[in-house]
Design an enzyme around this catalytic site. Structure first.
Site, PDB file in Angstrom:
ATOM      1  N   LEU A 131      -4.816   6.419 -14.596  1.00 30.19           N
ATOM      2  CA  LEU A 131      -6.871   6.185 -14.371  1.00 30.19           C
ATOM      3  C   LEU A 131      -7.451   6.983 -13.949  1.00 30.19           C
ATOM      4  CD1 LEU A 131      -5.923   3.307 -11.930  1.00 30.19           C
ATOM      5  CD2 LEU A 131      -5.614   3.034 -14.469  1.00 30.19           C
ATOM      6  N   ASP A 132      -8.842   6.670 -15.072  1.00 26.45           N
ATOM      7  CA  ASP A 132     -10.159   8.205 -14.816  1.00 26.45           C
ATOM      8  C   ASP A 132      -9.804   7.959 -13.244  1.00 26.45           C
ATOM      9  OD1 ASP A 132      -9.957   7.306 -17.602  1.00 26.45           O
ATOM     10  OD2 ASP A 132     -11.273   6.298 -17.744  1.00 26.45           O
ATOM     11  N   ALA A 133     -11.090   9.241 -12.696  1.00 23.58           N
ATOM     12  CA  ALA A 133     -11.673   9.405 -11.806  1.00 23.58           C
ATOM     13  C   ALA A 133     -11.982   8.542 -11.367  1.00 23.58           C
ATOM     14  CB  ALA A 133     -11.884  10.626 -11.381  1.00 23.58           C
ATOM     15  N   THR A 135     -12.481   5.188 -11.859  1.00 22.23           N
ATOM     16  CA  THR A 135     -11.848   4.282 -12.548  1.00 22.23           C
ATOM     17  C   THR A 135     -10.668   3.691 -11.319  1.00 22.23           C
ATOM     18  OG1 THR A 135     -11.441   3.360 -14.242  1.00 22.23           O
ATOM     19  CG2 THR A 135      -9.993   1.979 -13.456  1.00 22.23           C
ATOM     20  N   HIS A 216      -9.724   6.074 -21.943  1.00 24.17           N
ATOM     21  CA  HIS A 216     -10.863   4.802 -21.604  1.00 24.17           C
ATOM     22  C   HIS A 216     -11.169   3.301 -22.627  1.00 24.17           C
ATOM     23  CE1 HIS A 216     -12.300   8.212 -19.671  1.00 24.17           C
ATOM     24  NE2 HIS A 216     -12.632   9.206 -20.720  1.00 24.17           N
TER      25      HIS A 216
END
Length: 267
Positions: A131-133, A135, A216
């Site tokens: 997971l992105d930072a 998100t 993304h």
């Protein structure tokens, strides 16, 4: 009902005797009903009944005798078609990853990482996907490499559900466009489902379900249809739901969730 005479301890695959019998019994192993009970299938007595009903398979062979012993580290067991994890050394967790935490066990730039959240644990876990930072939400952690690899492989299409806050209002045709598919710079992609959860003046909350794992992907999809993401949370991976798990906290998956993950991964 007692099995027909002449059947080995491993039982048979059925099919009118067309398949060869395979002896799955390991004299140095552990009794099958004991392992099933320890895995949470039911009480010892309930597991004996399940075995007697022919609902248990070991390495693809139906087992109906109660004296069968197996090796939980090397043999595969299914109950009613669902795989049961018998290896006590395997670990499966749901984590609510907070915002600002990067999906690595250690970050060379000194940013908060998953390793910081797990520093009190002595077992070695790794994350299933990322997971992105920016998100937050559900991330699965395990030491089961085979399952993790399957869950991340696009060919198995394990669905992931996200809830996003976007500028509103959201036109009615957005869902149709996303389900039919849009063209991104690295190829076309379509969502499994899309729905409007809530709306207020100038803002909306939407739910997006995808099985894609491209970087993304949800943010790029929503931006492509004119609704750039303001906040994004993953709330479900396959059968596992984030629920009310607090940010930064872990919870062990129960036996039903693990079995459902194995089924989703084709194991």
């Amino acid at each position: 009902m007692r099995p027909p005479k002449g059947r080995g301890r491993g039982g048979s695959t059925g099919g009118g005797g067309s398949s060869p019998k395979v002896d799955v019994h390991d004299p140095n192993g552990v009794r099958l009903q004991k392992l099933l009970a320890a895995a949470g299938v039911g009480s010892r007595r309930a597991c004996e009944i399940i075995i007697g009903q022919g609902r248990v398979e070991v390495d693809g062979q139906v087992v109906t005798e109660l004296g069968v012993r197996i090796d939980p580290a090397t043999q595969t067991v299914h109950v009613d078609g669902e795989r049961i994890q018998l290896d006590a050394d395997r670990r499966y967790f749901a984590l609510n990853k907070p915002l600002g935490v990067v999906s690595t066990m250690h970050d060379d730039l000194g940013r908060p990482s998953l390793g910081d959240l797990l520093e009190q644990r002595t077992d070695r876990l790794f994350h299933v996907g990322r997971l992105d930072a920016d998100t937050d939400g559900l991330l699965l952690l395990t030491n089961d490499g085979e399952l993790a690899n399957r869950l991340q492989h696009p060919s198995y299409g394990v669905a992931k559900t996200y809830v996003a806050t976007v500028p509103g209002p959201v036109n009615r045709d957005v869902g149709r466009i996303l389900r039919e598919g849009v063209q991104l710079e690295d190829g076309p992609v379509a969502v499994d489902s899309f729905r409007l959860v809530d709306s207020a003046p100038g803002r909306a909350i939407v739910e997006v379900v995808v099985h894609e794992g491209r970087k993304h992907i949800v943010r790029r999809l929503l931006e492509e249809v004119g609704h750039p993401v303001e906040t994004l949370t993953r709330v479900q991976v396959g059968p596992v739901v984030l629920g009310d798990l607090k940010p930064g906290k872990l919870r062990p998956l129960n036996s039903r969730e693990v079995a459902a993950l194995y089924k989703a991964a084709g194991l």
